[in-house]
Design a protein around this motif. Structure first.
Motif, PDB file in Angstrom:
ATOM      1  N   PHE A 119      -6.804   2.337  -2.582  1.00  0.00           N
ATOM      2  CA  PHE A 119      -6.448   1.721  -1.217  1.00  0.00           C
ATOM      3  C   PHE A 119      -7.312   2.077  -0.246  1.00  0.00           C
ATOM      4  N   ARG A 177       0.587  -1.383   0.208  1.00  0.00           N
ATOM      5  CA  ARG A 177      -0.624  -0.058   0.160  1.00  0.00           C
ATOM      6  C   ARG A 177       0.783   1.345  -0.027  1.00  0.00           C
ATOM      7  N   GLU A 228      -1.543   8.582  -9.295  1.00  0.00           N
ATOM      8  CA  GLU A 228      -1.884   8.789  -7.821  1.00  0.00           C
ATOM      9  C   GLU A 228      -3.406   8.816  -7.299  1.00  0.00           C
ATOM     10  N   LEU A 274       2.266   3.698  -1.890  1.00  0.00           N
ATOM     11  CA  LEU A 274       1.440   4.841  -3.356  1.00  0.00           C
ATOM     12  C   LEU A 274       2.522   5.207  -3.558  1.00  0.00           C
ATOM     13  N   ASP A 275       3.477   6.077  -2.439  1.00  0.00           N
ATOM     14  CA  ASP A 275       4.814   6.442  -3.698  1.00  0.00           C
ATOM     15  C   ASP A 275       5.370   5.732  -4.186  1.00  0.00           C
ATOM     16  N   LEU A 299      -5.286   5.036  -7.387  1.00  0.00           N
ATOM     17  CA  LEU A 299      -4.089   3.608  -6.755  1.00  0.00           C
ATOM     18  C   LEU A 299      -4.743   4.258  -5.596  1.00  0.00           C
ATOM     19  N   ARG A 300      -4.290   5.670  -4.361  1.00  0.00           N
ATOM     20  CA  ARG A 300      -5.194   6.126  -3.780  1.00  0.00           C
ATOM     21  C   ARG A 300      -6.530   5.476  -3.280  1.00  0.00           C
TER      22      ARG A 300
END
Length: 133
Positions: free
Chosen positions: A55, A17, A48, A19-20, A51-52
């Motif tokens: 999550f 998890r 971004e 993200l970066d 994916l955020r």
């Protein structure tokens, strides 16, 4: 960097998890596709956001690929996604496949295909389109 190394790095970042970590793997104008959710995400800002959102809506999500075939240009892999959505009581597991292309050491395109027929409700709603307030 081999295409398999790119895939492994993405899976590790996704599964953690991070993200970066996942974003760092994509080219500035990369493409991340997830047709199950009706998404074609272009560039790091859209990737971004997508994916955020993944999550946010999942308690856990893990990708694993065991059958990987790669040429110099493209990688195709089969495996599985195991995920737990906050709204559901149980874990789901579904077959998954990806195609991956890289240029200049970054992921240029990652397309993820999931067989979610048993879990149709996952794709019935606009998972990414839900406004965050």
């Amino acid at each position: 960097m081999s295409l398999k190394v790119h895939l492994d790095a993405f899976c590790n970042a996704f599964n953690d998890r991070s993200l970066d970590g996942a974003l760092a793997l994509f080219a500035d104008h990369g493409l991340f596709e997830m047709p199950l959710l009706g998404q074609r995400l272009f560039g790091k800002a859209e990737i971004e956001a997508g994916l955020r959102r993944i999550f946010v809506v999942t308690a856990t999500a893990r990708l694993a690929f065991s059958d990987v075939t790669a040429s110099e240009c493209v990688l195709i892999a089969e495996g599985e996604l195991r995920a737990k959505l906050h709204r559901d009581s149980g874990l789901v597991a579904m077959p998954a496949a990806v195609t991956l292309e890289a240029r200049d050491g970054k992921i240029a395109r990652l397309s993820t295909y999931l067989d979610a027929r048993p879990y149709r409700l996952w794709s019935d709603g606009p998972i990414f389109a839900t406004a965050q307030r």
